[in-house]
Write a protein that holds these residues in place. Structure first.
Motif, PDB file in Angstrom:
ATOM      1  N   ASN A   1     -35.332  25.063 -48.021  1.00  0.00           N
ATOM      2  CA  ASN A   1     -34.090  25.353 -47.307  1.00  0.00           C
ATOM      3  C   ASN A   1     -32.914  25.567 -48.246  1.00  0.00           C
ATOM      4  OD1 ASN A   1     -34.874  25.083 -44.453  1.00  0.00           O
ATOM      5  ND2 ASN A   1     -35.313  22.962 -44.997  1.00  0.00           N
ATOM      6  N   GLY A   2     -33.077  25.208 -49.497  1.00  0.00           N
ATOM      7  CA  GLY A   2     -31.962  25.225 -50.439  1.00  0.00           C
ATOM      8  C   GLY A   2     -31.461  23.811 -50.669  1.00  0.00           C
ATOM      9  N   HIS A   3     -30.149  23.644 -50.783  1.00  0.00           N
ATOM     10  CA  HIS A   3     -29.553  22.325 -51.002  1.00  0.00           C
ATOM     11  C   HIS A   3     -29.474  21.575 -49.669  1.00  0.00           C
ATOM     12  CE1 HIS A   3     -28.477  23.348 -55.116  1.00  0.00           C
ATOM     13  NE2 HIS A   3     -27.959  24.474 -54.676  1.00  0.00           N
ATOM     14  N   SER A   4     -30.101  20.404 -49.634  1.00  0.00           N
ATOM     15  CA  SER A   4     -30.151  19.593 -48.418  1.00  0.00           C
ATOM     16  C   SER A   4     -29.774  18.157 -48.754  1.00  0.00           C
ATOM     17  CB  SER A   4     -31.557  19.642 -47.809  1.00  0.00           C
ATOM     18  OG  SER A   4     -31.959  20.970 -47.530  1.00  0.00           O
ATOM     19  N   TRP A   5     -29.654  17.325 -47.713  1.00  0.00           N
ATOM     20  CA  TRP A   5     -29.381  15.899 -47.914  1.00  0.00           C
ATOM     21  C   TRP A   5     -30.611  15.075 -47.548  1.00  0.00           C
ATOM     22  CZ3 TRP A   5     -24.112  13.315 -46.423  1.00  0.00           C
ATOM     23  CH2 TRP A   5     -23.103  13.809 -47.257  1.00  0.00           C
TER      24      TRP A   5
END
Length: 533
Positions: free
Chosen positions: A95-99
């Motif tokens: 998804n790319g940058h996630s938390w």
């Protein structure tokens, strides 16, 4: 990917799996993973575990990314909620940058939760960057975060485990200003930090123009003005921004914890008056050559202000855009041990490790009443290792410098030298000989995109530290494979990454210059691992 036999010849299968799983393929939508059969997933997981266990530099009792890339690996959204410590962190997947999200009862052992925030196909944000968590006026938990290519955004949760998050339909609450617009001259919609005060919502927006926003309802924000009434003379505003802000009361002061991308973690102490912060002091928490970065805090049920920070890895190229490059050992991303911030009676900052770390101590060894003679390096024969805590009290009133070599090979081919200088009032960490691996490069500035100047190679880090008259040196050093944290008299902490290659680089030596030093007592413990592998 259903037949793993096709890849038997590949020694780093988990890295390959990660590479494919993190492909930033525009055709993938939502929280979608590479399709694998259950037996294949089990086999891949076991191989990934073995790969990580083979990593000589993976910390054992520091919080680390369980798998995949953590670059950045900022701790975010830390909050004490319904009897548990919750810690969110940036990581990268398809998804790319996630938390990511983990929780703990004791700050030592962590349970990982489902991914908290990621950029879904219908969201304006195309990645999740830094932010914080706070309790709303309605008793919910709000995460205020920067949405990549959108602006600052909010998500809400009220469940006991903070597993379910709903993003505001009005996101971004403040869009990224258009280039050349009047708004762009005032603020950046970047790295926010929010809180509730006197019935209103407040938020700091970070960047080169740190600003204050205010709202009566959580979805209707307006610009108030510049955050800082003034800056401090040791801040180089030409290359230093104010990002990853964290704003809180500390004793009778207000504290503004943050980074500059060039210099790493730092903290202001001052006054909060008339919707502006008035700095009275500014203190570095990282110095040229170090990588202590992106601090985040929470306040717990005991009233402790607890801080973590991401400690950048120098084993591989620093990048935050190329998400398809797999980490060599299937993971990256390390945090400091949790630290307690407080103020002394004279209003100066205190930095101390959490008491809970004592629970990890095993195999105590002691040294009592030892004279460390001038210009003689003495090896502590019964003390050594790569996962240690060392606690000592030293009288160095007759010496200019007391020093300790850690992670030292028998003949000094590899060693990291820690020096406490009473005359120059500093702590130096010399890592010029910490590793025989010449591919590892340490740099002076943590990141260098704020300037066109080259980033020089670093071989040491120097932090200010002074002893009071007749005061003994009291040190607490945590060593965990590739990270060293040095606490001195509760007033200073220096963090360093090192990468010894030799299996016998585990020795401890002490030395003194400008006179002899005297070790009143020294205790060393092996530290039990808290990470599963």
């Amino acid at each position: 990917m259903k037949n793993l036999n096709l890849y038997k010849s590949l020694k780093l299968l988990p890295a390959l799996l990660f590479l494919i799983g993190c492909s930033n393929n525009n055709e993938k939508e939502g929280n979608e993973f590479v399709v694998m059969s259950t037996p294949d997933m089990i086999a891949a997981q076991r191989q990934l575990r073995d790969l990580q266990l083979s990593d000589p530099h993976r910390p054992t009792y520091h919080f680390v990314n369980p798998e995949g890339r953590g670059m950045p690996f900022d701790p975010n959204g830390a909050i004490y909620w319904k009897g548990r410590y919750h810690l969110f962190y940036i990581f990268q997947d398809h998804n790319g940058h996630s938390w990511g999200h983990a929780s703990s009862r004791d700050l030592l052992h962590w349970r990982f939760h489902p991914t908290a925030l990621f950029p879904d196909k219908n969201d304006p944000d195309r990645g999740i960057f830094s932010g914080n968590a706070f309790i709303t006026k309605n008793g919910e938990v709000a995460i205020l975060y920067h949405g990549v290519k959108a602006g600052n955004c909010i998500a809400l949760s009220s469940d006991d485990d903070l597993n379910n998050w709903t993003k505001l339909e009005s996101n971004p609450i403040i869009p990224i200003p258009e280039e050349g617009s009047p708004e762009e001259k005032l603020y950046s919609s970047w790295d926010p930090h929010g809180w509730v005060e006197n019935g209103d919502y407040y938020a700091i927006f970070g960047g080169k123009k740190p600003s204050l926003f205010k709202a009566s309802t959580i979805d209707n924000w307006e610009y108030v003005g510049p955050l800082l009434a003034s800056n401090m003379p040791d801040v180089d505003e030409a290359i230093e921004d104010l990002s990853c802000p964290d704003f809180f009361t500390l004793g009778n002061k207000h504290a503004l914890l943050s980074i500059s991308h060039s210099h790493g973690a730092r903290i202001y102490l001052g006054k909060w008056e008339n919707n502006q912060f008035h700095p009275e002091s500014h203190q570095r928490m990282n110095w040229l050559g170090g990588t202590n970065f992106a601090p985040e805090t929470l306040i717990d049920s005991k009233g402790r202000r607890i801080m973590w920070a991401w400690v950048l890895d120098r084993r591989e190229r620093l990048h935050i855009q190329d998400l398809q490059e797999a980490p060599p050992y299937g993971w990256s991303g390390t945090m400091t041990v949790p630290r307690v911030l407080s103020l002394s009676s004279d209003g100066s900052l205190l930095i101390q490790p959490i008491e809970e770390l004592k629970e990890l101590r095993t195999n105590l060894r002691t040294v009592e009443k030892m004279t460390v003679k001038e210009n003689i390096s003495s090896r502590l024969e019964d003390i050594g290792g790569a996962t240690l805590e060392i606690k000592a009290e030293i009288d160095m009133s007759m010496a200019s410098t007391f020093g300790m070599k850690v992670l030292a090979s028998p003949n000094g081919e590899e060693e990291t030298i820690i020096k406490f200088n009473r005359e120059e009032n500093n702590i130096t960490v010399d890592f010029s000989r910490s590793s025989l691996d010449t591919s590892i490069k340490h740099y002076q500035r943590t990141m260098n995109f704020m300037t066109s100047e080259p980033n020089p190679i670093a071989t040491y880090q120097v932090a200010p530290f002074s002893l009071k008259k007749k005061e003994k040196l009291e040190i607490q050093i945590f060593i965990d494979k590739s990270i060293i944290e040095i606490f001195a008299n509760g007033r200073q902490c220096v963090t360093q990454r090192v990468y010894p290659t030799r299996s016998d680089s585990q020795g401890i030596e002490v030395f003194s210059t400008g006179g002899s030093s005297y070790i009143n007592n020294l205790k060393a413990w092996d530290m039990s691992p808290t990470n599963q592998w």
